[in-house]
Design an enzyme around this catalytic site. Structure first.
Site, PDB file in Angstrom:
ATOM      1  N   TYR A  28       0.818  -1.217   0.000  1.00  0.00           N
ATOM      2  CA  TYR A  28       0.000   0.000   0.000  1.00  0.00           C
ATOM      3  C   TYR A  28       0.848   1.262   0.000  1.00  0.00           C
ATOM      4  CZ  TYR A  28      -3.921  -3.070   1.184  1.00  0.00           C
ATOM      5  OH  TYR A  28      -4.861  -4.056   1.166  1.00  0.00           O
ATOM      6  N   LYS A  63       3.454 -15.461   2.081  1.00  0.00           N
ATOM      7  CA  LYS A  63       3.392 -16.170   0.793  1.00  0.00           C
ATOM      8  C   LYS A  63       4.837 -16.428   0.381  1.00  0.00           C
ATOM      9  CE  LYS A  63       0.911 -17.594  -2.787  1.00  0.00           C
ATOM     10  NZ  LYS A  63       0.047 -18.776  -2.721  1.00  0.00           N
ATOM     11  N   ASP A  96      -3.037 -18.209   1.338  1.00  0.00           N
ATOM     12  CA  ASP A  96      -4.198 -18.856   0.712  1.00  0.00           C
ATOM     13  C   ASP A  96      -4.762 -19.938   1.635  1.00  0.00           C
ATOM     14  OD1 ASP A  96      -1.717 -19.934   0.207  1.00  0.00           O
ATOM     15  OD2 ASP A  96      -2.138 -20.540  -1.850  1.00  0.00           O
ATOM     16  N   ASP A 123      -5.275  -7.022   5.693  1.00  0.00           N
ATOM     17  CA  ASP A 123      -6.476  -6.295   5.274  1.00  0.00           C
ATOM     18  C   ASP A 123      -7.559  -7.314   4.902  1.00  0.00           C
ATOM     19  OD1 ASP A 123      -8.205  -4.373   4.430  1.00  0.00           O
ATOM     20  OD2 ASP A 123      -7.009  -3.654   2.756  1.00  0.00           O
ATOM     21  N   ASP A 132     -10.851  -8.822   7.418  1.00  0.00           N
ATOM     22  CA  ASP A 132     -12.244  -8.666   6.999  1.00  0.00           C
ATOM     23  C   ASP A 132     -12.957 -10.022   6.979  1.00  0.00           C
ATOM     24  OD1 ASP A 132     -12.148  -5.956   6.769  1.00  0.00           O
ATOM     25  OD2 ASP A 132     -12.967  -5.900   4.741  1.00  0.00           O
TER      26      ASP A 132
END
Ligand code: NAD
Length: 366
Positions: A144, A195, A228, A252, A256
């Site tokens: 970001y 990852k 994942d 993020d 959620d």
């Protein structure tokens, strides 16, 4: 008697509605636990664009700088959606305020009381005792904020956009400390999510996290999981996690997902803690509900104020060291909610008792 000095930024949509109720609860807690409040309101987000021409005005920044903590509502809404992306409330207010105050650690509890398992989209047998986990998300690094970040037109006329994912050892180490401190106050288990099979930043993340935990907290049970798989495991068996620990973008998305399995955005609070300490020696932090401005229900007086009230409790705990008052508020919310006082959360699907009535229910248990 102690005075707690903080900035109040209600923002847009349901922000001001739930903030009013949360401040009533805080005032009442002050009377009970012997502290007084010294707070100043300031505009942020859409209302700041309307009143000052920018989502995070200097006047608001100054109010925050003069405070020990920031109590935040939420920003954005349809009125400002046609503005250029860079000027829209979320991007022009939230990201700069995090950067300005180096709010690098987002602490988001994922809590679903056992009595409310019917509010979760997960089957009851997967969460017979509700959900109790916490997500620690790195908040000021990664994709970001990384540079270069641009959109350009190539020689052949097609457009190309670039985002850059960057992490430094020091950024990973300081957030590792927050994960360790959080785990020590809970179940002593941390699952670090990355990852590392694909991303260089994740390879570094895993290396630094492993070394930092081995040196500073060998007693904490540390595991690693690819993002994942973590997304799947959260939906399959969320309580296998104690502290879910990850970088900015993965956090993020996963936080959620955690919000939705916990049944209602209207119940979840979060703390964003900074590198700097306030004058009391506690972390300077920003405290806010996990949800947004809920334009679909704004102005109707039915928004759930609990997330904002629980944000107040987090502020008392982290930035003011008022642990007793924080716990009392959390218990009052739990009692109010589990004794049948439900609000207009779509996820709950029940008749709303209203924002103010919910606040009164919480006050009655404080
Ligand atoms: P949202 O979280 O505002 O709403 C999603 C759903 O959850 C809606 O049905 C809403 O009614 C419900 N909901 C959320 N909070 C609730 C509460 N306290 N009580 C009852 N129901 C609640 O997300 P969205 O619809 O994607 O976004 C709406 C606006 O909020 C957008 O402008 C978005 O940019 C902004 N937003 C701001 C923040 C922030 O300020 N931190 C975060 C997310 C979204």
């Amino acid at each position: 008697m102690k005075t707690l000095k903080f900035a109040v930024l209600p923002g847009d949509g349901i922000g001001p509605e739930v903030m009013e109720v949360a401040l009533d609860v805080l005032k009442s807690a002050g009377e009970k636990f012997s502290f007084t409040l010294d707070y100043e309101n300031a505009d942020i987000g859409g209302i700041a664009i309307d009143n000052h021409g920018t989502a995070f005005p200097d006047s608001t920044k100054q109010v925050c700088e003069a405070s020990e903590a920031i109590l935040f509502g939420s920003v954005g809404g349809p009125k400002w959606e046609s503005l250029p992306p860079k000027e829209q409330p979320e991007r022009a207010a939230l990201l700069p305020i995090r950067k300005t105050f180096s709010l690098y650690a987002n602490v988001r509890p994922g809590l679903l009381y056992p009595e409310l398992t019917d509010a979760s989209p997960l089957k009851k047998e997967r969460i017979p005792n509700g959900i109790d986990i916490v997500c620690i998300r790195e908040l000021t690094g990664g994709i970001y904020f990384g540079q270069p970040k641009s959109t350009s037109t190539l020689e052949n006329g097609e457009e190309q956009a670039i985002d850059t994912m960057v992490y430094k050892t020091s950024e990973i180490e300081r957030i590792s400390k927050v994960a360790i401190d959080t785990a020590k106050a809970r179940g002593n288990r941390v699952c670090s999510v990355d990852k590392a099979n694909v991303l260089e930043t994740s390879v570094l993340w895993r290396k630094v996290v492993t070394a930092y935990f081995a040196k500073h907290a060998p007693e904490i049970e540390l595991s690693h999981m690819y993002v994942d798989n973590a997304a799947m495991q959260l939906a399959r068996d969320p309580n296998q996690f104690d502290v879910l620990f990850t970088e900015n973008m993965f956090g993020d998305i996963l936080s959620d997902e955690m919000g939705v399995i916990c049944g209602s955005l209207g119940m979840l609070a979060s703390a964003s803690l900074g590198a700097q300490k306030n004058s009391l020696g506690f972390p300077f932090g920003l405290y806010e509900p996990s949800g947004g401005t809920a334009p679909d229900i704004a102005g109707q007086g039915i928004a759930n104020p609990c997330a904002q009230i629980l944000s107040v409790a987090m502020m008392l705990r982290y930035s003011f060291g008022q642990l007793e008052a924080a716990t009392a508020i959390e218990i009052a919310v739990e009692k109010a909610v589990t004794s049948g006082n439900r609000t207009g959360d779509i996820a709950f699907g029940l008749d709303p008792i209203g924002t103010k009535a919910m606040g009164e229910a919480v006050l009655s248990y404080l």
